[in-house]
Write a protein that holds these residues in place. Structure first.
Motif, PDB file in Angstrom:
ATOM      1  N   PRO A 184      39.626  40.677  40.567  1.00  0.00           N
ATOM      2  CA  PRO A 184      40.313  39.774  40.190  1.00  0.00           C
ATOM      3  C   PRO A 184      40.200  39.104  41.757  1.00  0.00           C
ATOM      4  CG  PRO A 184      41.568  41.415  39.926  1.00  0.00           C
ATOM      5  CD  PRO A 184      40.622  42.239  40.178  1.00  0.00           C
ATOM      6  N   GLY A 185      39.507  38.944  42.865  1.00  0.00           N
ATOM      7  CA  GLY A 185      39.702  38.700  43.465  1.00  0.00           C
ATOM      8  C   GLY A 185      38.125  37.166  43.712  1.00  0.00           C
ATOM      9  N   LEU A 186      37.459  38.041  43.333  1.00  0.00           N
ATOM     10  CA  LEU A 186      36.728  37.020  42.921  1.00  0.00           C
ATOM     11  C   LEU A 186      36.353  36.020  41.862  1.00  0.00           C
ATOM     12  CD1 LEU A 186      33.185  39.654  41.885  1.00  0.00           C
ATOM     13  CD2 LEU A 186      33.275  38.126  43.915  1.00  0.00           C
ATOM     14  N   LYS A 187      35.547  34.584  42.534  1.00  0.00           N
ATOM     15  CA  LYS A 187      35.536  33.536  41.477  1.00  0.00           C
ATOM     16  C   LYS A 187      34.744  33.068  40.273  1.00  0.00           C
ATOM     17  CE  LYS A 187      36.534  30.883  45.783  1.00  0.00           C
ATOM     18  NZ  LYS A 187      36.168  31.773  47.007  1.00  0.00           N
ATOM     19  N   ASN A 188      35.340  32.560  39.466  1.00  0.00           N
ATOM     20  CA  ASN A 188      34.465  32.612  38.275  1.00  0.00           C
ATOM     21  C   ASN A 188      33.289  31.633  37.978  1.00  0.00           C
ATOM     22  OD1 ASN A 188      36.897  33.618  36.996  1.00  0.00           O
ATOM     23  ND2 ASN A 188      36.921  32.515  35.108  1.00  0.00           N
ATOM     24  N   VAL A 189      32.908  31.308  38.889  1.00  0.00           N
ATOM     25  CA  VAL A 189      31.884  29.914  39.553  1.00  0.00           C
ATOM     26  C   VAL A 189      30.695  31.097  40.541  1.00  0.00           C
ATOM     27  CG1 VAL A 189      30.856  28.050  40.471  1.00  0.00           C
ATOM     28  CG2 VAL A 189      33.278  28.147  39.284  1.00  0.00           C
ATOM     29  N   LYS A 190      30.829  31.928  41.363  1.00  0.00           N
ATOM     30  CA  LYS A 190      30.726  32.563  41.580  1.00  0.00           C
ATOM     31  C   LYS A 190      30.110  33.737  40.712  1.00  0.00           C
ATOM     32  CE  LYS A 190      29.156  35.102  45.818  1.00  0.00           C
ATOM     33  NZ  LYS A 190      30.312  36.052  47.135  1.00  0.00           N
ATOM     34  N   ILE A 191      30.842  34.407  39.708  1.00  0.00           N
ATOM     35  CA  ILE A 191      30.563  35.708  38.899  1.00  0.00           C
ATOM     36  C   ILE A 191      29.234  34.196  38.208  1.00  0.00           C
ATOM     37  CG2 ILE A 191      30.823  37.188  37.615  1.00  0.00           C
ATOM     38  CD1 ILE A 191      33.758  36.838  38.458  1.00  0.00           C
ATOM     39  N   GLU A 192      29.634  33.330  37.143  1.00  0.00           N
ATOM     40  CA  GLU A 192      28.599  33.345  36.460  1.00  0.00           C
ATOM     41  C   GLU A 192      27.008  32.536  37.237  1.00  0.00           C
ATOM     42  OE1 GLU A 192      28.387  29.353  33.684  1.00  0.00           O
ATOM     43  OE2 GLU A 192      30.660  30.019  34.254  1.00  0.00           O
ATOM     44  N   ALA A 226      31.643  36.102  28.351  1.00  0.00           N
ATOM     45  CA  ALA A 226      32.562  37.706  28.332  1.00  0.00           C
ATOM     46  C   ALA A 226      32.116  38.257  29.351  1.00  0.00           C
ATOM     47  CB  ALA A 226      32.411  38.308  26.983  1.00  0.00           C
ATOM     48  N   ALA A 227      31.106  38.239  29.930  1.00  0.00           N
ATOM     49  CA  ALA A 227      30.310  38.753  30.968  1.00  0.00           C
ATOM     50  C   ALA A 227      31.296  38.515  31.866  1.00  0.00           C
ATOM     51  CB  ALA A 227      29.032  38.696  30.895  1.00  0.00           C
ATOM     52  N   VAL A 228      31.617  37.099  32.418  1.00  0.00           N
ATOM     53  CA  VAL A 228      31.987  36.968  33.553  1.00  0.00           C
ATOM     54  C   VAL A 228      33.321  37.317  33.691  1.00  0.00           C
ATOM     55  CG1 VAL A 228      32.849  34.890  34.617  1.00  0.00           C
ATOM     56  CG2 VAL A 228      30.514  34.352  34.239  1.00  0.00           C
ATOM     57  N   GLN A 229      33.869  37.266  32.877  1.00  0.00           N
ATOM     58  CA  GLN A 229      35.684  38.208  32.528  1.00  0.00           C
ATOM     59  C   GLN A 229      35.809  39.536  32.206  1.00  0.00           C
ATOM     60  OE1 GLN A 229      38.165  35.562  32.049  1.00  0.00           O
ATOM     61  NE2 GLN A 229      39.441  37.261  32.543  1.00  0.00           N
ATOM     62  N   LEU A 230      34.539  40.207  31.773  1.00  0.00           N
ATOM     63  CA  LEU A 230      34.277  41.416  32.345  1.00  0.00           C
ATOM     64  C   LEU A 230      34.374  41.455  34.048  1.00  0.00           C
ATOM     65  CD1 LEU A 230      32.260  42.733  30.022  1.00  0.00           C
ATOM     66  CD2 LEU A 230      34.647  43.424  30.258  1.00  0.00           C
ATOM     67  N   VAL A 231      33.670  40.976  35.007  1.00  0.00           N
ATOM     68  CA  VAL A 231      32.996  41.363  36.341  1.00  0.00           C
ATOM     69  C   VAL A 231      34.691  41.025  36.538  1.00  0.00           C
ATOM     70  CG1 VAL A 231      32.217  40.403  37.876  1.00  0.00           C
ATOM     71  CG2 VAL A 231      31.377  40.654  36.248  1.00  0.00           C
ATOM     72  N   LYS A 232      35.363  39.357  36.267  1.00  0.00           N
ATOM     73  CA  LYS A 232      37.009  39.240  37.490  1.00  0.00           C
ATOM     74  C   LYS A 232      37.973  40.107  36.803  1.00  0.00           C
ATOM     75  CE  LYS A 232      39.140  35.753  38.551  1.00  0.00           C
ATOM     76  NZ  LYS A 232      38.942  34.724  39.459  1.00  0.00           N
ATOM     77  N   PRO A 244      46.757  36.124  47.498  1.00  0.00           N
ATOM     78  CA  PRO A 244      47.017  36.169  46.154  1.00  0.00           C
ATOM     79  C   PRO A 244      45.203  36.726  46.237  1.00  0.00           C
ATOM     80  CG  PRO A 244      46.444  34.020  45.194  1.00  0.00           C
ATOM     81  CD  PRO A 244      47.715  34.459  46.312  1.00  0.00           C
ATOM     82  N   HIS A 245      44.997  38.365  46.570  1.00  0.00           N
ATOM     83  CA  HIS A 245      43.546  39.650  46.659  1.00  0.00           C
ATOM     84  C   HIS A 245      43.567  38.894  47.799  1.00  0.00           C
ATOM     85  CE1 HIS A 245      44.346  40.050  42.483  1.00  0.00           C
ATOM     86  NE2 HIS A 245      43.686  38.369  42.267  1.00  0.00           N
ATOM     87  N   THR A 246      44.159  38.171  48.942  1.00  0.00           N
ATOM     88  CA  THR A 246      43.310  37.809  50.139  1.00  0.00           C
ATOM     89  C   THR A 246      43.674  39.160  51.711  1.00  0.00           C
ATOM     90  OG1 THR A 246      43.615  35.365  49.965  1.00  0.00           O
ATOM     91  CG2 THR A 246      43.151  36.470  52.377  1.00  0.00           C
ATOM     92  N   LEU A 247      42.604  40.003  51.622  1.00  0.00           N
ATOM     93  CA  LEU A 247      42.776  41.494  52.067  1.00  0.00           C
ATOM     94  C   LEU A 247      42.061  41.250  54.092  1.00  0.00           C
ATOM     95  CD1 LEU A 247      42.658  43.741  49.098  1.00  0.00           C
ATOM     96  CD2 LEU A 247      44.652  43.105  50.383  1.00  0.00           C
ATOM     97  N   LEU A 248      42.511  41.769  54.854  1.00  0.00           N
ATOM     98  CA  LEU A 248      42.238  42.462  55.825  1.00  0.00           C
ATOM     99  C   LEU A 248      41.973  43.692  55.991  1.00  0.00           C
ATOM    100  CD1 LEU A 248      42.782  40.207  59.286  1.00  0.00           C
ATOM    101  CD2 LEU A 248      40.721  40.786  58.320  1.00  0.00           C
ATOM    102  N   PHE A 249      40.637  44.456  56.247  1.00  0.00           N
ATOM    103  CA  PHE A 249      40.866  45.353  56.385  1.00  0.00           C
ATOM    104  C   PHE A 249      40.089  46.298  57.115  1.00  0.00           C
ATOM    105  CE2 PHE A 249      37.107  49.764  54.769  1.00  0.00           C
ATOM    106  CZ  PHE A 249      38.181  50.308  54.876  1.00  0.00           C
ATOM    107  N   VAL A 250      40.983  47.237  58.291  1.00  0.00           N
ATOM    108  CA  VAL A 250      40.848  47.560  59.231  1.00  0.00           C
ATOM    109  C   VAL A 250      41.198  48.794  59.516  1.00  0.00           C
ATOM    110  CG1 VAL A 250      42.244  45.456  59.929  1.00  0.00           C
ATOM    111  CG2 VAL A 250      43.463  47.430  59.681  1.00  0.00           C
ATOM    112  N   HIS A 251      40.919  49.257  60.861  1.00  0.00           N
ATOM    113  CA  HIS A 251      41.290  51.579  61.388  1.00  0.00           C
ATOM    114  C   HIS A 251      42.555  51.089  62.074  1.00  0.00           C
ATOM    115  CE1 HIS A 251      40.701  55.196  63.145  1.00  0.00           C
ATOM    116  NE2 HIS A 251      40.235  55.785  62.428  1.00  0.00           N
TER     117      HIS A 251
END
Length: 1008
Positions: A175-183, A165-171, A743-750
């Motif tokens: 949404p871009g985070l992998k479940n494995v990494k959160i767990e 449940a905690a993993v799903q809350l963070v996810k 999905p959820h793959t971004l570059l951040f630029v100025h």
């Protein structure tokens, strides 16, 4: 400095500074010293070691620090011999003491520089109370809303939830985070704290969210505008939206709308505060996309002749694989039409059961029934665009099956077909607006003298070209002479505005080609025309449509570079839609800029009857203001492992290429360093600068690759026309090789766009920048050797010099002012006043200088005796106002004189050849005289436009000064604070800013 720990609060920055770090100390004599800097534990002084000075002197008292500047923005940096080797993103300066001395430093990474800048700014604001301030505001808003989310998940009030449940809350929150990494993060936390069991408490949930979901680069940006608080109030956010994001007409109500939409905590929504998480939500939202939403709908003039537009075109639309053996399918047409394609191809041959079929002749491609393709065209022709669709017909059928084709076209397409013959009195094709909802047939046409039911025409057979090439490769030498074939008059009559004719040469076309006749160019021949006759090719395309199709050698359906032909003005560059890659990225990206309607208006210099432009120019374009594009690649998010690569497991080592595509003078590329083993949230922090000489034809492509010793692999890309870039801090949604959004793959630029010599849209390009010390360049008139004409052009020499002086004097004054404010060339005047405001306020918080907004031009008025530093500010600012005033008050007269010369010169245009012949000019000299005439006219138009743009720039600058003075409470004769309550009063006094573009022609210029 230990930067492995994620920095996400001022407390983290102070701790890191107490630990200390190695920084380079820069001196004006080109020397650089490596020193270890640290903050005293009592936070009262900044020290460095080793030093020849006594330990008590190798320090700066925090209370003497006036400001902290980012970048290379002090005289020490500017005069240092290693200026170009120092990274803008790693440099910062501490300004201290009554004489505003500077300690100029360079960190090893941008991250470390950000830590010092943030920490020092907090210390300046709160002094010895810094820690108390940090602790009292330490993420209270975050803790409260995360606590509420946790309590909702903890339905039975056990103060714990399962790890799933905690993993799903963070996810859900990221949404871009992998479940494995959160767990894994939760398990590491339990192991570190020696906790048995896998259930998660509220505190653990908050801690893991804090570690995984805080983006340091967004935190550092956030604190620049939060007045050193842990949230942005409506005024802070307003300044960010206006000064950084280039948003126009922002009020505190605008800020409240953003807060209500993106702030997750109830406390923030009630108090009108935007927390770091709310700010992150906003910065990652579609509102902060790099693509300007104005271009998502049709935004260009669609009333020009069709030859003035680039047209999105498909080659052999029926093929879904290669050109020689691949299958044919109607899905090729559906896909192309849904993507906004406005020119599709039909290669039609006799088929069984008296039904014509479509395939590439002389090859092994499969066949599809002509009727089913016309059904698809009827259904999808205007799904993506209402503007005209071209059916490029390559007809190889017998007369019997041509009649069947005619019946299908008439019966299925009906009124959508355009049947009207061209009007003899017209010189150009109708506009896309006039042809809305119409389908035009491009093909062979019988002579108007033909009265029989059929007649003979030459065959068009691109498939035969390919077959011939294939045979030549297999050493069977063949030459295929143009074949004749019988054409049905009924089918011929369906061709009205796009009659296919053979191209001989440019002189023949200029003399005898009709505006409704269209030539097709093989890619190789078109390239030869572009290199041998670049000026003629551009002029040819002002009036006639040109179609370029891929070389027959491209049997693998690879694509040519469309920009090679767009730069010559070729409207219809046929692309193999089924083949993804760089060339198709350019095509898709290019046609996004006008609502993806399939038509893009060509640059004015390619449309005007008299204008000089060479497709191969490797220098700036006469009469067009070069732009400087400043791009900072800040970070990436959630880069996937490239498909099919398994050599390194799940490890990604990303780097970014920034490519500029356009005329040869603009083509360039730069790359960032590789960030090792981090595809989740790599930090790049690298800045690049590109000069764009023809902005209307330039595109920017961002490519992310995985650095691999075997061969770098593609992760994602995004291609955008220069004109669609939004300035400020932006996220870029990356696309896969086949064009799908990752999905959820971004570059951040100025992004910032500045002028080298003025001009452009104020919110995008109203910034002046001086590039080093250079002698002033004046536009020059070319000599034609035709006395009467040369005498007219000579009358423009003086006004052209005056126009250049007016612009450059104003721009140089602004650059000097920016430097004095401690800001770089990409800053605008609003940012300058905001940066200056702390210096203009005395120790008793009363202003030492105020802006008098009652006058047309806001003057800086001293409120008592001024220190030397502020006297210099007043002098430099006065020069900005003086040069701006001179430009506004004299530009109209200079503009008129330039246009008068242009008008007088144009009187000679029609008889230019006769005048030249009388002067004894012929051959190459005659050609040179005509070219010089168009060059001079282009210069006059361009310089008049630049002066007009400079006037807009001054008006925009005066508005920015006005609003900034109100925002900073440094105004006299205007309302205080810039709040929504003061909005009407502040805006009303803008009426005094002169915008007297009184006459119609000044606003419109001469736009053909």
């Amino acid at each position: 400095m230990p930067t492995e720990k994620k920095i996400s609060s001022a407390g983290d920055c102070i701790s890191a500074m107490v630990d200390g770090s190695e920084l380079k100390k820069v001196r004006s004599n080109s020397r650089i010293y490596h020193r270890y800097f640290l903050l005293d534990a009592d936070m009262q002084s900044l020290r460095w070691e080793p030093s020849k000075k006594e330990s008590e002197k190798a320090k700066i008292d925090v209370k003497t620090i006036k400001e902290v500047r980012t970048g290379k923005n002090t005289d020490t940096f500017r005069t240092n011999g290693t200026y170009d080797q120092i990274s803008e993103d790693c440099a910062f300066s501490v300004i201290f003491g009554e004489n505003y001395e500077s300690l100029d430093l360079v960190a090893n990474t941008a991250d470390v520089a950000n830590i010092w800048v943030t920490g020092l700014r907090y210390l300046i604001s709160y002094g010895k109370h810094t820690l108390n301030m940090i602790q009292s505001s330490q993420n209270n808003m975050r803790s409260s809303w995360l606590g509420e989310l946790f309590d909702e998940a903890d339905g039975n009030n056990s103060k714990r939830v399962t790890i799933c449940a905690a993993v799903q809350l963070v996810k859900n929150l990221s949404p871009g985070l992998k479940n494995v990494k959160i767990e894994l993060k939760f398990k590491e936390l339990h192991k570190a704290k020696d906790i048995a069991g896998s259930d998660v408490t509220k505190e653990e949930f908050v801690e893991v969210f804090h570690d995984l979901c805080t983006r340091p680069e967004i935190y550092f940006l956030f604190v620049q505008f939060s007045s050193n608080k842990e949230f942005l109030d409506t005024k802070d956010l307003m300044i960010f939206l206006e000064a950084e994001q280039g948003m126009a007409q922002v009020s505190e109500d605008t800020s409240l709308e953003v807060i209500q939409k993106y702030e997750p905590s109830k406390e923030g929504q009630l108090k009108g505060w935007l927390s770091l998480d709310g700010f992150t939500n906003y910065i990652m939202s579609p509102e902060c996309h790099i693509f300007d939403p104005e271009h998502k709908i049709v935004c260009q003039d669609m009333g020009q002749p069709m030859s003035h537009y680039y047209i999105n075109a498909s080659h052999n639309t029926y093929l879904i694989e290669d050109q020689f053996r691949g299958p044919s399918d109607v899905t090729g047409y559906i896909r192309a039409l849904k993507m906004g394609c406005r020119s599709v191809e039909l290669d039609v041959w006799d088929g069984p059961d008296n039904e014509p079929v479509i395939y590439t002749g002389h090859t092994m491609t499969s066949q599809i029934v002509f009727r089913s393709v016309i059904d698809v065209v009827n259904k999808y022709a205007f799904v993506a665009s209402e503007f005209p669709l071209l059916l490029c017909l390559e007809n190889h059928c017998s007369l019997k099956q041509q009649r069947v084709m005619f019946q299908h076209l008439k019966k299925i397409l009906g009124d959508k077909m355009y049947f009207d013959s061209p009007k003899p009195e017209d010189c150009y094709l109708p506009s896309p607006s006039e042809l809305k909802g119409k389908i035009l047939l491009k093909g062979k046409k019988l002579s108007t003298t033909c009265t029989a039911s059929e007649g003979e025409v030459t065959d068009e057979d691109e498939g035969a070209e390919m077959s011939q090439r294939m045979s030549i490769e297999s050493t069977e030498q063949q030459t295929i002479a143009p074949k004749k074939f019988q054409l049905s008059k009924d089918l011929s009559d369906l061709v009205t505005l796009c009659k296919s004719v053979e191209f001989k040469d440019f002189p023949t076309s200029f003399q005898s080609q009709k505006h409704w006749e269209l030539c097709s160019f093989n890619e190789v021949f078109a390239s030869r025309c572009a290199s041998d006759f670049p000026g003629d090719f551009v002029n040819y395309n002002k009036k006639f449509l040109a179609r370029v199709y891929p070389s027959p050698m491209r049997i693998d359906s690879s694509n040519m570079n469309p920009q090679d032909f767009w730069k010559c003005g070729c409207q219809i560059v046929s692309m193999n839609y089924q083949t993804p890659g760089l060339m198709m990225d350019l095509n898709i990206g290019w046609f996004r800029q006008n609502g993806n309607c399939g038509y893009v208006l060509r640059p004015a210099i390619m449309r005007e009857q008299v204008s000089y432009f060479s497709a191969n120019t490797k220098d700036s374009v006469p009469g067009v203001s070069p732009q400087l594009l400043h791009i900072k690649i800040i970070s990436g998010q959630n880069f996937p492992k490239p498909k099919g690569s398994g050599a390194k497991g799940d490890v990604v080592d990303p780097y970014v290429y920034v490519e500029i595509h356009g005329i040869p003078a603009d083509c360039a590329e730069q790359r960032t360093k590789t960030v090792n083993q981090n595809g989740d949230n790599p930090l790049f922090d690298e800045s690049f600068e590109f000069q764009i000489n023809l902005p209307e034809l330039a595109m920017v492509r961002f490519v992310v690759l995985d650095d691999d010793y075997i061969g770098d692999e593609f992760i994602g890309q995004y291609t955008i026309p220069f004109e669609c870039l939004q300035p400020g801090f932006r996220h870029i949604p990356l696309q896969s090789l086949t064009g799908e959004v990752l999905p959820h793959t971004l570059l951040f630029v100025h992004v910032a766009i500045t002028n080298r010599r003025g001009g452009g849209k104020p919110h995008k390009r109203g910034l002046s920048v001086r590039k080093g010390k250079r002698s002033r360049e004046y536009a020059s008139m070319r000599v034609l050797l035709i006395k009467a004409v040369d005498d007219v052009f000579k009358t423009a020499i003086l006004p052209l010099r005056e126009a250049t002086d007016l612009r450059e004097n104003m721009q140089n004054a602004i650059v000097s002012f920016k430097e004095l404010c401690g800001l770089s060339a990409v800053a605008n005047l609003k940012q300058c006043i905001l940066a200056l405001s702390p210096r203009l306020t005395g120790p008793d918080t009363n202003p030492l200088l105020v802006f008098n907004l009652a006058d047309q031009y806001p003057n800086l008025e001293p409120q008592g005796l001024l220190p030397e530093v502020l006297k210099k500010v007043v002098t430099t600012y006065d020069m900005v106002i003086q040069t701006s005033k001179t430009l506004l008050e004299t530009s109209e007269g200079v503009y008129d004189r330039i246009l008068q010369t242009q008008k007088a010169a144009m009187e000679f245009h029609e008889n230019l050849h006769d005048l030249a012949t009388k002067e004894g000019l012929k051959g190459r000299k005659l050609h040179k005289a005509v070219e010089s005439f168009t060059w001079n006219i282009t210069i006059l138009k361009g310089q008049a436009d630049l002066l007009k743009h400079a006037k807009s720039e001054v008006q925009e600058n005066l508005k920015q000064i006005h609003y900034a003075a109100l925002t900073c409470n440094l105004s006299k004769g205007g309302a205080a604070g810039g709040s929504s309550g003061s909005e009407s009063k502040g805006r009303r006094s803008l009426e005094s800013i002169p915008e007297k573009a009184t006459r119609e022609e000044e606003i419109t210029g001469e736009d053909n």
